[in-house]
Design a protein around this motif. Structure first.
Motif, PDB file in Angstrom:
ATOM      1  N   UNK A  69      45.161  47.569  46.081  1.00 49.33           N
ATOM      2  CA  UNK A  69      46.089  48.698  46.296  1.00 49.33           C
ATOM      3  C   UNK A  69      47.525  48.276  46.612  1.00 49.33           C
ATOM      4  N   UNK A  70      47.733  47.024  47.002  1.00 51.54           N
ATOM      5  CA  UNK A  70      49.083  46.550  47.332  1.00 51.54           C
ATOM      6  C   UNK A  70      49.851  46.087  46.085  1.00 51.54           C
ATOM      7  N   UNK A  71      49.176  46.054  44.916  1.00 50.53           N
ATOM      8  CA  UNK A  71      49.795  45.480  43.716  1.00 50.53           C
ATOM      9  C   UNK A  71      50.286  46.577  42.780  1.00 50.53           C
ATOM     10  N   UNK A  72      51.408  46.320  42.119  1.00 49.60           N
ATOM     11  CA  UNK A  72      51.962  47.311  41.190  1.00 49.60           C
ATOM     12  C   UNK A  72      51.160  47.385  39.907  1.00 49.60           C
ATOM     13  N   UNK A  73      50.677  46.202  39.434  1.00 51.36           N
ATOM     14  CA  UNK A  73      49.963  46.158  38.150  1.00 51.36           C
ATOM     15  C   UNK A  73      48.826  45.158  38.226  1.00 51.36           C
ATOM     16  N   UNK A  74      47.835  45.372  37.344  1.00 50.44           N
ATOM     17  CA  UNK A  74      46.721  44.428  37.254  1.00 50.44           C
ATOM     18  C   UNK A  74      46.586  43.985  35.810  1.00 50.44           C
ATOM     19  N   UNK A  75      46.388  42.702  35.615  1.00 48.50           N
ATOM     20  CA  UNK A  75      46.063  42.192  34.295  1.00 48.50           C
ATOM     21  C   UNK A  75      44.669  42.735  33.914  1.00 48.50           C
ATOM     22  N   UNK A  76      44.386  42.835  32.595  1.00 42.78           N
ATOM     23  CA  UNK A  76      43.154  43.492  32.127  1.00 42.78           C
ATOM     24  C   UNK A  76      41.882  42.849  32.709  1.00 42.78           C
ATOM     25  N   UNK A  77      41.849  41.513  32.730  1.00 37.88           N
ATOM     26  CA  UNK A  77      40.663  40.800  33.224  1.00 37.88           C
ATOM     27  C   UNK A  77      40.428  41.116  34.709  1.00 37.88           C
ATOM     28  N   UNK A  78      41.498  41.081  35.510  1.00 38.24           N
ATOM     29  CA  UNK A  78      41.370  41.371  36.946  1.00 38.24           C
ATOM     30  C   UNK A  78      40.899  42.814  37.140  1.00 38.24           C
ATOM     31  N   UNK A  79      41.404  43.709  36.287  1.00 37.24           N
ATOM     32  CA  UNK A  79      41.009  45.116  36.375  1.00 37.24           C
ATOM     33  C   UNK A  79      39.524  45.284  36.033  1.00 37.24           C
ATOM     34  N   UNK A  80      39.082  44.637  34.953  1.00 33.12           N
ATOM     35  CA  UNK A  80      37.672  44.738  34.552  1.00 33.12           C
ATOM     36  C   UNK A  80      36.754  44.171  35.636  1.00 33.12           C
ATOM     37  N   UNK A  81      37.177  43.069  36.254  1.00 32.69           N
ATOM     38  CA  UNK A  81      36.344  42.412  37.267  1.00 32.69           C
ATOM     39  C   UNK A  81      36.428  43.146  38.605  1.00 32.69           C
ATOM     40  N   UNK A  82      37.618  43.681  38.918  1.00 28.31           N
ATOM     41  CA  UNK A  82      37.792  44.384  40.192  1.00 28.31           C
ATOM     42  C   UNK A  82      38.084  43.442  41.341  1.00 28.31           C
TER      43      UNK A  82
END
Ligand code: NAP
Length: 243
Positions: A69-82
């Motif tokens: 929640x502290x980050x502006x954006x997530x790379x796709x892999x980090x988003x998929x993994x959580x």
């Protein structure tokens, strides 16, 4: 001078500052890497205000999921993994990445053989998510093992001979066996392990955990977490430098 660092808590036996500062010296890079122990994650915005020159951070236990929640954006892999173990700070703000996953993928791939069709993943934390994502991408069926049996996992005392015959890859993503608790090992039935099994421990200190020792004594192939650690560190360096 460029500044990089690591957040987590506690950070007493941490590897990254030594690794990166030696790398900077060896490769004549004008940069510094510091450990920033944060007892509470709520201190994170204050850290960013204190060190506006920060260009990259690693994230470790216990914040890999709570940092999102502290980050502006997530790379796709980090988003998929959580889960996030690497943050880039630049003109676009804070972006989260997961280089644990690529570090794991690159080091398990050479060990996987045709007979390895299914994997047990011990533990259900941040590293477990990255490991599961990669193993499923590599085509293995995965089953989580947990002390509580929550999150769709089975409990350790449910593991029997039939299951160990089916799940021939076993990955320890728990801290059980990590220094100074090196006399502990995840509670799997080691007597059912064979030369057909592959045991991979994400722990790198000690180099041979009790989990790996018990597996080796049964004839299983074993691998510790050191190469993955180097892989995630170099992966972070590439992310920070947009290589
Ligand atoms: P985490 O989020 O705290 O998760 C660890 C999981 O292990 C927990 O969810 C828990 O699952 C289980 N667990 C905790 N204490 C346990 C115990 N005493 N006995 C058995 N199970 C226990 O930690 P993480 O970030 O995923 O990291 C886990 C481990 O991987 C750490 O040792 C870390 O150093 C290592 N790691 C290594 C690398 C590398 O590059 N080599 C990279 C990332 C992580 P249940 O409650 O469901 O049992």
């Amino acid at each position: 001078m460029k500044l990089f660092g690591l957040i987590g808590y506690p950070l007493s036996h941490t590897f990254s500052p030594g690794y990166f500062n030696e790398k900077f010296k060896r490769e004549h890079i004008h940069a510094e890497y510091r450990a920033f122990p944060l007892e509470r994650l709520e201190e994170f915005p204050e850290l960013l205000n204190l060190y506006p020159q920060l260009q990259g951070l690693n994230v470790t236990i216990p914040y890999k999921e709570r940092i999102i929640p502290y980050l502006g954006r997530l790379d796709k892999l980090a988003q998929d993994i959580g889960a996030v173990n690497c943050i880039r700070l630049d003109e676009e703000g804070l972006t989260g990445f997961n280089t644990d996953a690529s570090g794991f993928r690159d080091t398990i791939r050479p060990l996987l053989q045709a007979r390895h069709k299914a994997a047990l993943i011990l533990g259900t934390g941040g590293a477990s998510r990255a490991v599961r994502y990669i193993l499923e991408q590599e085509g293995l069926e995965c089953l989580l093992v947990s002390r509580t049996g929550e999150k769709g996992a089975v409990k350790y005392n449910e593991l029997d001979r039939d299951m160990l015959e089916r799940y021939t890859v076993i990955i320890n993503t728990t801290p059980a066996g990590m220094y100074p608790r090196h006399e502990e090992a995840p509670a799997i039935p080691y007597r059912f392990l064979t030369a057909g099994h592959l045991l991979y421990d994400l722990i790198y200190n000690p180099a041979e955990t009790l989990f790996l020792k018990k597996g080796r004594q049964q004839g299983a192939a074993v691998k510790n977490g050191y190469d993955m650690l180097i892989g995630q560190a170099e992966g972070s360096w590439s992310v920070w430098n947009k290589i």
